[in-house]
Scaffold this motif. Structure first.
Motif, PDB file in Angstrom:
ATOM      1  N   MET A   3       0.773  -1.251  -0.084  1.00  0.00           N
ATOM      2  CA  MET A   3      -0.008  -0.084   0.052  1.00  0.00           C
ATOM      3  C   MET A   3       0.867   1.367   0.145  1.00  0.00           C
ATOM      4  O   MET A   3       1.990   1.216   0.303  1.00  0.00           O
ATOM      5  CB  MET A   3      -0.862   0.004   1.277  1.00  0.00           C
ATOM      6  N   GLY A   4       0.385   2.413  -0.433  1.00  0.00           N
ATOM      7  CA  GLY A   4       1.059   3.704  -0.295  1.00  0.00           C
ATOM      8  C   GLY A   4       1.533   4.083  -1.909  1.00  0.00           C
ATOM      9  O   GLY A   4       1.191   3.295  -2.716  1.00  0.00           O
ATOM     10  N   GLU A   5       1.663   5.287  -2.121  1.00  0.00           N
ATOM     11  CA  GLU A   5       2.093   5.838  -3.283  1.00  0.00           C
ATOM     12  C   GLU A   5       3.417   6.541  -3.047  1.00  0.00           C
ATOM     13  O   GLU A   5       3.564   7.343  -2.044  1.00  0.00           O
ATOM     14  CB  GLU A   5       1.066   7.026  -3.578  1.00  0.00           C
ATOM     15  N   TYR A   6       4.328   6.683  -4.195  1.00  0.00           N
ATOM     16  CA  TYR A   6       5.807   6.840  -4.047  1.00  0.00           C
ATOM     17  C   TYR A   6       6.105   7.244  -5.471  1.00  0.00           C
ATOM     18  O   TYR A   6       5.980   6.762  -6.448  1.00  0.00           O
ATOM     19  CB  TYR A   6       6.631   5.538  -3.545  1.00  0.00           C
ATOM     20  N   ASN A   7       6.825   8.443  -5.570  1.00  0.00           N
ATOM     21  CA  ASN A   7       7.201   9.091  -6.601  1.00  0.00           C
ATOM     22  C   ASN A   7       8.555   8.854  -6.833  1.00  0.00           C
ATOM     23  O   ASN A   7       9.430   9.057  -5.857  1.00  0.00           O
ATOM     24  CB  ASN A   7       6.758  10.573  -6.628  1.00  0.00           C
ATOM     25  N   HIS A   8       9.025   8.538  -8.061  1.00  0.00           N
ATOM     26  CA  HIS A   8      10.521   8.465  -8.289  1.00  0.00           C
ATOM     27  C   HIS A   8      10.787   8.682  -9.613  1.00  0.00           C
ATOM     28  O   HIS A   8       9.948   9.047 -10.470  1.00  0.00           O
ATOM     29  CB  HIS A   8      11.001   6.779  -7.825  1.00  0.00           C
ATOM     30  N   THR A   9      11.973   8.652 -10.269  1.00  0.00           N
ATOM     31  CA  THR A   9      12.377   8.965 -11.297  1.00  0.00           C
ATOM     32  C   THR A   9      13.053   7.754 -11.902  1.00  0.00           C
ATOM     33  O   THR A   9      13.758   6.966 -11.233  1.00  0.00           O
ATOM     34  CB  THR A   9      13.485  10.334 -11.515  1.00  0.00           C
ATOM     35  N   ILE A  10      12.798   7.752 -13.323  1.00  0.00           N
ATOM     36  CA  ILE A  10      13.747   6.532 -14.034  1.00  0.00           C
ATOM     37  C   ILE A  10      15.128   7.033 -14.699  1.00  0.00           C
ATOM     38  O   ILE A  10      15.007   8.110 -15.452  1.00  0.00           O
ATOM     39  CB  ILE A  10      12.733   5.910 -15.113  1.00  0.00           C
ATOM     40  N   ASP A  11      16.048   6.480 -14.316  1.00  0.00           N
ATOM     41  CA  ASP A  11      17.404   7.060 -14.797  1.00  0.00           C
ATOM     42  C   ASP A  11      17.450   6.804 -16.393  1.00  0.00           C
ATOM     43  O   ASP A  11      16.820   5.906 -16.895  1.00  0.00           O
ATOM     44  CB  ASP A  11      18.398   6.558 -13.893  1.00  0.00           C
ATOM     45  N   ALA A  12      18.761   7.472 -17.164  1.00  0.00           N
ATOM     46  CA  ALA A  12      18.923   7.320 -18.275  1.00  0.00           C
ATOM     47  C   ALA A  12      19.095   5.745 -18.804  1.00  0.00           C
ATOM     48  O   ALA A  12      18.945   5.413 -20.035  1.00  0.00           O
ATOM     49  CB  ALA A  12      20.273   7.908 -18.607  1.00  0.00           C
ATOM     50  N   LYS A  13      19.404   4.882 -17.825  1.00  0.00           N
ATOM     51  CA  LYS A  13      19.616   3.637 -18.147  1.00  0.00           C
ATOM     52  C   LYS A  13      18.359   2.666 -18.009  1.00  0.00           C
ATOM     53  O   LYS A  13      18.302   1.554 -18.314  1.00  0.00           O
ATOM     54  CB  LYS A  13      20.851   2.893 -17.192  1.00  0.00           C
ATOM     55  N   GLY A  14      17.158   3.327 -17.463  1.00  0.00           N
ATOM     56  CA  GLY A  14      16.044   2.676 -17.412  1.00  0.00           C
ATOM     57  C   GLY A  14      15.896   1.820 -16.117  1.00  0.00           C
ATOM     58  O   GLY A  14      14.977   1.263 -15.712  1.00  0.00           O
ATOM     59  N   ARG A  15      16.806   2.459 -14.837  1.00  0.00           N
ATOM     60  CA  ARG A  15      16.455   1.844 -13.561  1.00  0.00           C
ATOM     61  C   ARG A  15      15.650   3.050 -12.876  1.00  0.00           C
ATOM     62  O   ARG A  15      15.705   4.000 -12.724  1.00  0.00           O
ATOM     63  CB  ARG A  15      17.847   1.781 -12.895  1.00  0.00           C
ATOM     64  N   ILE A  16      14.913   2.296 -11.790  1.00  0.00           N
ATOM     65  CA  ILE A  16      14.019   3.041 -10.893  1.00  0.00           C
ATOM     66  C   ILE A  16      14.304   2.312  -9.479  1.00  0.00           C
ATOM     67  O   ILE A  16      14.495   0.994  -9.466  1.00  0.00           O
ATOM     68  CB  ILE A  16      12.686   3.060 -11.366  1.00  0.00           C
ATOM     69  N   ILE A  17      14.162   3.192  -8.610  1.00  0.00           N
ATOM     70  CA  ILE A  17      14.320   2.895  -7.182  1.00  0.00           C
ATOM     71  C   ILE A  17      13.100   2.333  -6.804  1.00  0.00           C
ATOM     72  O   ILE A  17      12.097   2.735  -6.936  1.00  0.00           O
ATOM     73  CB  ILE A  17      14.713   3.984  -6.336  1.00  0.00           C
ATOM     74  N   VAL A  18      13.119   1.096  -5.995  1.00  0.00           N
ATOM     75  CA  VAL A  18      11.846   0.397  -5.486  1.00  0.00           C
ATOM     76  C   VAL A  18      11.855   0.892  -4.096  1.00  0.00           C
ATOM     77  O   VAL A  18      13.138   0.594  -3.312  1.00  0.00           O
ATOM     78  CB  VAL A  18      11.905  -0.888  -5.488  1.00  0.00           C
ATOM     79  N   PRO A  19      10.928   1.311  -3.526  1.00  0.00           N
ATOM     80  CA  PRO A  19      10.809   1.928  -2.125  1.00  0.00           C
ATOM     81  C   PRO A  19      11.301   0.869  -1.036  1.00  0.00           C
ATOM     82  O   PRO A  19      10.979  -0.340  -1.384  1.00  0.00           O
ATOM     83  CB  PRO A  19       9.260   2.416  -1.893  1.00  0.00           C
ATOM     84  N   SER A  20      11.647   1.165  -0.186  1.00  0.00           N
ATOM     85  CA  SER A  20      12.219   0.050   0.788  1.00  0.00           C
ATOM     86  C   SER A  20      10.967  -0.704   1.534  1.00  0.00           C
ATOM     87  O   SER A  20      11.385  -1.887   1.639  1.00  0.00           O
ATOM     88  CB  SER A  20      13.179   0.704   1.964  1.00  0.00           C
ATOM     89  N   LYS A  21       9.835   0.104   1.732  1.00  0.00           N
ATOM     90  CA  LYS A  21       8.943  -0.758   2.292  1.00  0.00           C
ATOM     91  C   LYS A  21       8.361  -1.970   1.297  1.00  0.00           C
ATOM     92  O   LYS A  21       7.878  -2.930   1.736  1.00  0.00           O
ATOM     93  CB  LYS A  21       7.818   0.207   2.641  1.00  0.00           C
TER      94      LYS A  21
END
Length: 143
Positions: A3-21
């Motif tokens: 549950m929850g909503e998290y905003n992140h950016t995708i880097d130039a290589k196509g990677r995204i951070i997955v929230p720790s929760k």
């Protein structure tokens, strides 16, 4: 449960951070696939295995069932979390979900959805929730 909503950016290589929760539940390896409504679905390995079993149970003689299975399985990718908590989203999945830079990850119970910021803003307006709630009552869910 996610549950929850998290905003992140995708880097130039196509990677995204997955929230720790989310990572706490997902582990170091999990599945990302095409989702409905133009987003990506993310499943931990246990939920993915259960979903695969449901897909296997669909009748191969049914045209819609075959299309449904193809949609989810052909687009699926196993991904691993790197030391910075990121995953690499395959290009085909980024293209499908129109993911370029700004993304929103939302927890929706047994899965996570990854949306482009623009698409999420379109669907997350929830302007007609009274009507949607009435339809949920038809499905047996009342508040």
């Amino acid at each position: 449960m996610f549950m929850g909503e998290y905003n992140h950016t995708i880097d130039a290589k196509g990677r995204i951070i997955v929230p720790s929760k989310f990572r706490e539940i997902l582990g170091d390896e999990f599945v990302v696939t095409k989702g409905l409504d133009g987003c990506l679905f993310v499943y931990d390995n246990h939920e993915w295995a259960a979903f695969e079993e449901k897909l296997k149970a669909l009748p191969i003689t049914n045209k819609d069932a075959r299309a449904f299975v193809r949609f989810f399985l052909a687009g699926a990718a196993s991904v691993e979390v790197d030391k910075q908590g990121r995953i690499l989203l395959p290009g085909s999945l980024r293209e499908f979900a129109s993911l370029q830079k700004d993304a929103v990850l939302i927890g929706v119970g047994s899965r996570i959805e990854i949306w482009s910021r623009e698409r999420w803003e379109d669907v997350a307006s929830f302007e007609d929730m009274d009507t949607v709630a009435e339809h949920m009552a038809d499905l047996g869910l009342s508040i």
